[in-house]
Motif scaffolding. Structure first.
Motif, PDB file in Angstrom:
ATOM      1  N   HIS A   1       0.820  -1.217   0.000  1.00 55.34           N
ATOM      2  CA  HIS A   1       0.000   0.000   0.000  1.00 55.34           C
ATOM      3  C   HIS A   1       0.853   1.266   0.000  1.00 55.34           C
ATOM      4  O   HIS A   1       0.395   2.318   0.423  1.00 55.34           O
ATOM      5  CB  HIS A   1      -0.975  -0.013   1.183  1.00 55.34           C
ATOM      6  CG  HIS A   1      -2.203   0.838   0.948  1.00 55.34           C
ATOM      7  ND1 HIS A   1      -2.914   0.830  -0.222  1.00 55.34           N
ATOM      8  CD2 HIS A   1      -2.861   1.724   1.756  1.00 55.34           C
ATOM      9  CE1 HIS A   1      -3.931   1.666  -0.127  1.00 55.34           C
ATOM     10  NE2 HIS A   1      -3.921   2.223   1.058  1.00 55.34           N
TER      11      HIS A   1
ATOM     12  N   HIS B   1       2.045   4.583  -1.151  1.00 58.67           N
ATOM     13  CA  HIS B   1       1.405   5.589  -1.994  1.00 58.67           C
ATOM     14  C   HIS B   1       2.423   6.266  -2.908  1.00 58.67           C
ATOM     15  O   HIS B   1       2.123   7.272  -3.540  1.00 58.67           O
ATOM     16  CB  HIS B   1       0.682   6.613  -1.115  1.00 58.67           C
ATOM     17  CG  HIS B   1      -0.645   6.112  -0.610  1.00 58.67           C
ATOM     18  ND1 HIS B   1      -0.789   4.906   0.036  1.00 58.67           N
ATOM     19  CD2 HIS B   1      -1.901   6.647  -0.671  1.00 58.67           C
ATOM     20  CE1 HIS B   1      -2.061   4.724   0.370  1.00 58.67           C
ATOM     21  NE2 HIS B   1      -2.764   5.764  -0.050  1.00 58.67           N
TER      22      HIS B   1
ATOM     23  N   HIS C   1      -0.888   2.397   7.311  1.00 53.79           N
ATOM     24  CA  HIS C   1      -0.842   2.916   5.949  1.00 53.79           C
ATOM     25  C   HIS C   1       0.590   3.342   5.587  1.00 53.79           C
ATOM     26  O   HIS C   1       1.289   3.922   6.427  1.00 53.79           O
ATOM     27  CB  HIS C   1      -1.749   4.150   5.840  1.00 53.79           C
ATOM     28  CG  HIS C   1      -3.050   3.888   5.153  1.00 53.79           C
ATOM     29  ND1 HIS C   1      -4.073   3.194   5.738  1.00 53.79           N
ATOM     30  CD2 HIS C   1      -3.481   4.231   3.910  1.00 53.79           C
ATOM     31  CE1 HIS C   1      -5.090   3.124   4.903  1.00 53.79           C
ATOM     32  NE2 HIS C   1      -4.769   3.736   3.767  1.00 53.79           N
TER      33      HIS C   1
ATOM     34  N   GLU D   1      -8.765  -2.999   1.984  1.00 57.16           N
ATOM     35  CA  GLU D   1      -8.199  -2.110   3.000  1.00 57.16           C
ATOM     36  C   GLU D   1      -9.107  -2.318   4.206  1.00 57.16           C
ATOM     37  O   GLU D   1     -10.099  -1.620   4.404  1.00 57.16           O
ATOM     38  CB  GLU D   1      -8.245  -0.666   2.529  1.00 57.16           C
ATOM     39  CG  GLU D   1      -7.295  -0.365   1.389  1.00 57.16           C
ATOM     40  CD  GLU D   1      -6.989   1.119   1.300  1.00 57.16           C
ATOM     41  OE1 GLU D   1      -6.519   1.674   2.291  1.00 57.16           O
ATOM     42  OE2 GLU D   1      -7.260   1.708   0.238  1.00 57.16           O
TER      43      GLU D   1
ATOM     44  N   TYR E   1     -11.868  -0.057   0.543  1.00 57.41           N
ATOM     45  CA  TYR E   1     -12.027  -0.086   1.997  1.00 57.41           C
ATOM     46  C   TYR E   1     -13.164  -1.017   2.383  1.00 57.41           C
ATOM     47  O   TYR E   1     -14.228  -1.012   1.752  1.00 57.41           O
ATOM     48  CB  TYR E   1     -12.339   1.318   2.534  1.00 57.41           C
ATOM     49  CG  TYR E   1     -11.145   2.225   2.510  1.00 57.41           C
ATOM     50  CD1 TYR E   1     -10.146   2.125   3.475  1.00 57.41           C
ATOM     51  CD2 TYR E   1     -10.994   3.191   1.512  1.00 57.41           C
ATOM     52  CE1 TYR E   1      -9.031   2.951   3.450  1.00 57.41           C
ATOM     53  CE2 TYR E   1      -9.877   4.021   1.476  1.00 57.41           C
ATOM     54  CZ  TYR E   1      -8.909   3.882   2.455  1.00 57.41           C
ATOM     55  OH  TYR E   1      -7.798   4.698   2.417  1.00 57.41           O
TER      56      TYR E   1
END
Ligand SMILES: [Zn+2]
Length: 525
Positions: free
Chosen positions: A130, A132, A258, A423, A453
């Motif tokens: 994950h 970004h 995250h 997620e 999510y």
């Protein structure tokens, strides 16, 4: 006392069948591909490898609902693979430095892995970290909306981040290459599984507010915050393996946060520092396979931070990554004396069918009007983006109203990796750990696909709300999805029998001889 135990047959009955039928008995003694504790495989081998899957400067940067580009290079993105083999049924765990990976790429990577190693696809877990700051593995795939209207195609391909065909091929091949190399590198190994702890570096990003509902990232110091709306999981899961010479082969790390610290440029995010720290302690040859825990609502940002310090960028990446890496290294070094073959190996995979939420026709019509409004309408960009998402969701529903959701369990001795493609909220990860039956549970999110999510039922209820519960083309499963996935994962874990937790050998008995320099009273004169 009742007993149903069968007594041993008399010697003549016992020997005769073996003497007569030795050839028929031999195959039954050989390991079989079926997994399970009763098979008692005799070997334990482990192999680790990695492949570079860094995107290029200028590639699209997924992570938001609008278009963005990668503007610089910071550190490598990798496909990181671990293969464990009991001589009968190997399993593979892949940690991929990417925002997400979609099902078509998982299917193709598994196909290549099976062709090159013989490992069946359902025994391979491919999980995105994950980050970004990774390459264009989504959000939308090329060709995904080719059969939709011109407007939908424009919204999907021109206004949303789209996976790049050349980059998707690089990722698929990188995953297959890493697993094949890890498979080829298998050696007799000893391993441990356990947990460390990294506290004070990851925080729930959702808060109960005075308004009565929940906000995501209400802002540092917001006086309307009542308290966090969900938990955190400071445990750092580790599964490390050493060769016969005592060299670290690799480690699988599991942590729920995250990867949004955002170092400047293409990056594995804080995973870079997890790897650096572990290699500093266990050696440069140690391959670090990072798997993200259930971190859908967990971030490095402390919304209640009373101090002014950087919560993004290099400093934040190092603070979080070094803390996780140090906790992992500390746990591994403490557990190392008990390292032993971790058996049995097993894998289970199941595909659930979970409906998507359907927006009302009136809401879709309003969203359509909004996205078609010209610049003179001066629509708020955030409002426009979420209207665009609703229109894309409406198109997705025409194609796929029910989402296939793969849940997977991979067992390595006393440890189990339990994954879903969401997620997924951290409270479910904590629930999976508490449910057992495994002494060590690694909840893995964003594995084998991406379905956006999946919040808790509480987050979808009257006190819920925030960012993750917004209805988009990315996140849209029904409110019961979280419970359905959690129960399915518990069911998969319950089908498996944990292997024994290796213990260090007991100290030798007292040899009858204290240290000769240390066996005297104080010398005072
Ligand atoms: Zn996210």
């Amino acid at each position: 006392m009742l007993t149903t135990r069968r007594s041993r047959p008399a010697a003549s009955e016992w020997i005769a069948p073996i003497a007569i039928l030795p050839l028929l008995l031999i195959p039954a003694l050989a390991p079989t591909p079926a997994d399970g504790a009763d098979d008692a495989p005799a070997t334990f081998r482990a192999g680790f490898a990695e492949a570079d899957v860094s995107p290029k400067v200028g590639d699209e940067a997924p992570g938001g609902y609008g278009k963005a580009r990668l503007t610089a290079f910071h550190d490598a993105c990798k496909a990181r693979a671990a293969v464990f083999d009991d001589g009968a049924g190997p399993v593979a765990i892949v940690g991929l430095d990417a925002l997400l990976i979609r099902k078509p790429q998982v299917i193709e990577a598994r196909r290549r892995i099976t062709a090159r190693t013989g490992i069946p696809g359902e025994r391979v877990m491919i999980a995105a970290s994950h980050t970004h700051a990774g390459g264009p593995t989504g959000m939308i795939l090329p060709g995904e909306f080719d059969s939709a209207s011109e407007l939908i195609r424009e919204l999907a391909y021109e206004k949303t981040v789209v996976g790049a065909p050349d980059y998707l091929e690089k990722v698929v091949e990188g995953i297959a290459t890493a697993v094949a190399a890890a498979h080829a590198a298998r050696v007799d190994a000893k391993a441990v599984a356990g947990q460390g702890k990294a506290e004070g570096v990851a925080f729930n990003r959702r808060f109960r507010m005075r308004s009565g509902f929940t906000m995501t990232h209400p802002g540092v110091g917001n006086p309307d915050i009542l308290g966090p709306a969900g938990g955190i999981d400071p445990q750092v899961g580790v599964l490390g393996a050493w060769n016969a010479a005592g060299d670290c082969l690799g480690v699988v790390v599991n942590f729920a946060c995250h990867a949004t610290t955002g170092p400047p440029g293409i990056s594995a995010d804080y995973v870079e520092h997890v790897e650096r720290t572990i290699r500093g302690a266990l050696g440069d040859g140690c391959v670090v396979v990072f798997t993200a825990g259930m971190a859908g609502d967990v971030t490095q940002v402390n919304n209640r931070n009373p101090h002014a310090y950087a919560q993004f960028g290099n400093v934040a990446a190092r603070r979080l990554g070094a803390a996780v890496g140090a906790a992992a290294a500390t746990a591994l070094l403490a557990l190392e004396p008990s390292a032993a073959p971790l058996l049995p190996l097993a894998a289970r995979s199941q595909t659930l069918e979970i409906p998507r939420r359907v927006p009302s026709p009136q809401r879709v019509a309003r969203a359509l009007t909004l996205v078609q409004a010209g610049p003179e309408a001066k629509v708020d960009p955030t409002e426009w983006t979420f209207a665009k998402e609703l229109v894309l969701l409406d198109a997705r529903l025409q194609q796929e109203p029910i989402a296939p959701v793969e849940v997977q369990a991979i067992q390595v001795g006393p440890a189990v990796f339990l994954s879903c493609p969401a997620e997924y909220f951290v409270d479910y990860g904590l629930e999976l750990k508490a449910a057992g039956p495994f002494p060590v549970t690694f909840p893995v999110s964003l594995a084998n696909d991406c379905i956006g999510y999946v919040p808790t039922e509480d987050a979808m209820g009257p006190r819920g709300g925030g960012y993750e519960t917004r209805l988009t083309s990315y996140s849209n499963l029904v409110p019961t999805a979280g419970r359905t996935i959690c129960d399915a994962l518990k069911g998969l874990a319950a089908e498996l029998t944990p292997g024994p937790v290796p213990l260090p050998a007991p100290a030798p008995p007292f040899q009858g001889q204290p240290w000769s320099y240390g066996n005297l009273p104080p010398e005072l004169d």
